[in-house]
Design a protein around this motif. Structure first.
Motif, PDB file in Angstrom:
ATOM      1  N   HIS A  66      37.532  36.424  48.693  1.00 21.06           N
ATOM      2  CA  HIS A  66      36.289  37.395  48.033  1.00 21.06           C
ATOM      3  C   HIS A  66      36.452  38.848  49.290  1.00 21.06           C
ATOM      4  O   HIS A  66      35.474  39.316  48.267  1.00 21.06           O
ATOM      5  CB  HIS A  66      34.822  36.582  48.252  1.00 21.06           C
ATOM      6  CG  HIS A  66      33.618  37.798  47.668  1.00 21.06           C
ATOM      7  ND1 HIS A  66      33.091  38.444  49.388  1.00 21.06           N
ATOM      8  CD2 HIS A  66      33.072  38.185  47.442  1.00 21.06           C
ATOM      9  CE1 HIS A  66      32.489  38.659  49.198  1.00 21.06           C
ATOM     10  NE2 HIS A  66      31.439  38.861  47.522  1.00 21.06           N
ATOM     11  N   SER A  67      36.792  38.306  50.074  1.00 20.77           N
ATOM     12  CA  SER A  67      36.889  39.724  50.751  1.00 20.77           C
ATOM     13  C   SER A  67      37.972  40.722  50.365  1.00 20.77           C
ATOM     14  O   SER A  67      37.922  41.899  50.036  1.00 20.77           O
ATOM     15  CB  SER A  67      37.304  38.991  52.499  1.00 20.77           C
ATOM     16  OG  SER A  67      38.572  38.862  52.081  1.00 20.77           O
ATOM     17  N   LEU A  68      39.046  39.788  49.725  1.00 17.26           N
ATOM     18  CA  LEU A  68      39.918  41.187  49.158  1.00 17.26           C
ATOM     19  C   LEU A  68      39.172  41.790  48.126  1.00 17.26           C
ATOM     20  O   LEU A  68      39.499  42.969  47.766  1.00 17.26           O
ATOM     21  CB  LEU A  68      41.126  40.265  48.818  1.00 17.26           C
ATOM     22  CG  LEU A  68      42.044  39.659  49.429  1.00 17.26           C
ATOM     23  CD1 LEU A  68      43.331  39.406  48.928  1.00 17.26           C
ATOM     24  CD2 LEU A  68      41.968  40.924  50.435  1.00 17.26           C
ATOM     25  N   ARG A  69      38.707  41.315  46.865  1.00 14.13           N
ATOM     26  CA  ARG A  69      37.296  41.709  46.119  1.00 14.13           C
ATOM     27  C   ARG A  69      36.610  43.031  46.376  1.00 14.13           C
ATOM     28  O   ARG A  69      37.163  44.346  45.354  1.00 14.13           O
ATOM     29  CB  ARG A  69      36.661  40.573  45.052  1.00 14.13           C
ATOM     30  CG  ARG A  69      37.979  40.299  43.747  1.00 14.13           C
ATOM     31  CD  ARG A  69      37.038  39.253  43.479  1.00 14.13           C
ATOM     32  NE  ARG A  69      35.755  39.849  42.560  1.00 14.13           N
ATOM     33  CZ  ARG A  69      35.788  40.180  41.877  1.00 14.13           C
ATOM     34  NH1 ARG A  69      36.868  39.864  40.750  1.00 14.13           N
ATOM     35  NH2 ARG A  69      34.368  40.332  40.908  1.00 14.13           N
ATOM     36  N   ARG A  70      35.697  42.456  47.706  1.00 14.11           N
ATOM     37  CA  ARG A  70      35.136  43.376  47.879  1.00 14.11           C
ATOM     38  C   ARG A  70      35.994  44.216  48.789  1.00 14.11           C
ATOM     39  O   ARG A  70      35.849  46.095  48.781  1.00 14.11           O
ATOM     40  CB  ARG A  70      34.580  42.782  48.931  1.00 14.11           C
ATOM     41  CG  ARG A  70      32.963  43.801  49.571  1.00 14.11           C
ATOM     42  CD  ARG A  70      32.142  42.722  50.425  1.00 14.11           C
ATOM     43  NE  ARG A  70      31.337  43.400  50.772  1.00 14.11           N
ATOM     44  CZ  ARG A  70      29.970  43.451  50.981  1.00 14.11           C
ATOM     45  NH1 ARG A  70      29.849  41.552  50.844  1.00 14.11           N
ATOM     46  NH2 ARG A  70      29.240  43.341  51.511  1.00 14.11           N
ATOM     47  N   GLY A  71      36.881  44.420  49.682  1.00 21.46           N
ATOM     48  CA  GLY A  71      37.717  45.604  49.941  1.00 21.46           C
ATOM     49  C   GLY A  71      38.178  46.668  49.419  1.00 21.46           C
ATOM     50  O   GLY A  71      38.152  47.386  49.670  1.00 21.46           O
ATOM     51  N   PHE A  72      38.663  45.907  47.798  1.00 23.35           N
ATOM     52  CA  PHE A  72      39.297  46.640  46.846  1.00 23.35           C
ATOM     53  C   PHE A  72      38.181  47.998  46.450  1.00 23.35           C
ATOM     54  O   PHE A  72      38.636  48.858  45.923  1.00 23.35           O
ATOM     55  CB  PHE A  72      39.908  45.856  45.888  1.00 23.35           C
ATOM     56  CG  PHE A  72      39.702  46.516  44.309  1.00 23.35           C
ATOM     57  CD1 PHE A  72      41.168  47.800  44.581  1.00 23.35           C
ATOM     58  CD2 PHE A  72      39.025  46.213  43.450  1.00 23.35           C
ATOM     59  CE1 PHE A  72      40.892  48.037  43.331  1.00 23.35           C
ATOM     60  CE2 PHE A  72      39.692  47.433  42.435  1.00 23.35           C
ATOM     61  CZ  PHE A  72      40.511  48.181  42.568  1.00 23.35           C
ATOM     62  N   ALA A  73      37.165  47.294  45.808  1.00 22.59           N
ATOM     63  CA  ALA A  73      36.096  48.630  46.277  1.00 22.59           C
ATOM     64  C   ALA A  73      35.827  49.223  47.059  1.00 22.59           C
ATOM     65  O   ALA A  73      35.307  49.885  46.391  1.00 22.59           O
ATOM     66  CB  ALA A  73      34.522  47.144  45.224  1.00 22.59           C
ATOM     67  N   THR A  74      35.466  48.839  48.073  1.00 26.21           N
ATOM     68  CA  THR A  74      35.594  49.700  48.984  1.00 26.21           C
ATOM     69  C   THR A  74      36.768  50.331  48.688  1.00 26.21           C
ATOM     70  O   THR A  74      36.250  51.805  49.491  1.00 26.21           O
ATOM     71  CB  THR A  74      35.025  48.762  50.403  1.00 26.21           C
ATOM     72  OG1 THR A  74      33.981  48.627  50.145  1.00 26.21           O
ATOM     73  CG2 THR A  74      34.914  50.125  51.330  1.00 26.21           C
ATOM     74  N   ALA A  75      38.222  50.434  49.435  1.00 26.40           N
ATOM     75  CA  ALA A  75      39.093  51.312  49.771  1.00 26.40           C
ATOM     76  C   ALA A  75      39.439  51.989  48.328  1.00 26.40           C
ATOM     77  O   ALA A  75      39.465  53.368  48.569  1.00 26.40           O
ATOM     78  CB  ALA A  75      40.480  50.315  49.541  1.00 26.40           C
ATOM     79  N   GLN A  89      38.179  47.301  36.723  1.00 25.90           N
ATOM     80  CA  GLN A  89      38.973  46.420  37.558  1.00 25.90           C
ATOM     81  C   GLN A  89      39.474  45.177  38.564  1.00 25.90           C
ATOM     82  O   GLN A  89      40.053  44.075  37.981  1.00 25.90           O
ATOM     83  CB  GLN A  89      40.053  47.000  38.655  1.00 25.90           C
ATOM     84  CG  GLN A  89      41.456  46.827  39.208  1.00 25.90           C
ATOM     85  CD  GLN A  89      42.575  46.971  38.506  1.00 25.90           C
ATOM     86  OE1 GLN A  89      43.068  47.572  37.677  1.00 25.90           O
ATOM     87  NE2 GLN A  89      43.454  45.608  38.320  1.00 25.90           N
ATOM     88  N   GLY A  90      37.627  45.088  38.332  1.00 27.20           N
ATOM     89  CA  GLY A  90      37.966  43.967  39.586  1.00 27.20           C
ATOM     90  C   GLY A  90      36.422  43.160  38.306  1.00 27.20           C
ATOM     91  O   GLY A  90      35.974  42.195  38.930  1.00 27.20           O
ATOM     92  N   ARG A  91      36.816  43.011  37.249  1.00 21.45           N
ATOM     93  CA  ARG A  91      35.840  42.600  36.224  1.00 21.45           C
ATOM     94  C   ARG A  91      34.422  42.185  36.176  1.00 21.45           C
ATOM     95  O   ARG A  91      34.103  41.167  36.618  1.00 21.45           O
ATOM     96  CB  ARG A  91      36.592  41.522  35.973  1.00 21.45           C
ATOM     97  CG  ARG A  91      38.013  41.836  35.132  1.00 21.45           C
ATOM     98  CD  ARG A  91      38.640  40.213  35.025  1.00 21.45           C
ATOM     99  NE  ARG A  91      40.137  39.879  34.829  1.00 21.45           N
ATOM    100  CZ  ARG A  91      40.651  39.608  34.531  1.00 21.45           C
ATOM    101  NH1 ARG A  91      40.513  38.169  34.604  1.00 21.45           N
ATOM    102  NH2 ARG A  91      42.123  39.428  33.639  1.00 21.45           N
ATOM    103  N   ALA A 105      29.687  49.276  53.100  1.00 22.09           N
ATOM    104  CA  ALA A 105      30.849  49.289  53.571  1.00 22.09           C
ATOM    105  C   ALA A 105      30.585  51.215  54.673  1.00 22.09           C
ATOM    106  O   ALA A 105      31.225  51.564  55.481  1.00 22.09           O
ATOM    107  CB  ALA A 105      32.459  49.273  52.571  1.00 22.09           C
ATOM    108  N   GLY A 106      29.333  51.481  53.605  1.00 21.61           N
ATOM    109  CA  GLY A 106      29.350  53.307  54.033  1.00 21.61           C
ATOM    110  C   GLY A 106      28.662  53.548  55.103  1.00 21.61           C
ATOM    111  O   GLY A 106      28.651  54.361  55.691  1.00 21.61           O
TER     112      GLY A 106
END
Length: 131
Positions: A66-75, A89-91, A105-106
């Protein structure tokens, strides 16, 4: 780069594991026998945490799928990727979910309290009569 190519890595795994159909990522038993059932989310999290520990990351236990998916969205958002592309990309199906990740994140960027503190700090450094 042959060593970093995800397509080649998957092809190699499928060949080595003799996977013709079914789940791509299966359980591997202690005798290196590959099972037929998919690994669980918990297994993925343990793999991520062990990899983070091996890389010497101090917060390794905080890693999860979950943190990787969330981190991807943020990055991706920080790099200016469109919301539509991030969701594809994240479906993700819900805009509100992705926006929550991005907005959370912001919250520490362009933060009003931080700007006030920076202003006060600058003024204190400029003023030689600090008590």
């Amino acid at each position: 780069n042959d060593k970093l190519c995800a397509v080649r890595a998957i092809q190699c795994w499928l060949e080595q594991a003799n996977i013709q159909s079914g789940p791509v990522f299966c359980r591997i038993y202690r005798n290196n026998k590959i099972g037929k059932t998919a690994i669980t989310v918990l297994s993925v999290n343990h793999i991520l945490q062990r990899s983070a520990e091996s890389a010497g990351l101090g917060n390794a236990k905080q890693f999860s799928s979950h943190s990787l998916r969330r981190g991807f969205a943020t990055a991706a958002s920080r790099k200016g990727v469109s919301l539509q592309s991030i969701m594809q990309q994240g479906r993700w199906k819900q805009v509100s979910t992705v926006m929550e990740y991005i907005e959370a994140a912001g919250r520490f960027e362009n933060n009003a309290a931080d700007q006030v503190l920076q202003h006060l700090e600058k003024n204190l450094l400029d003023d030689e009569t600090v008590c």
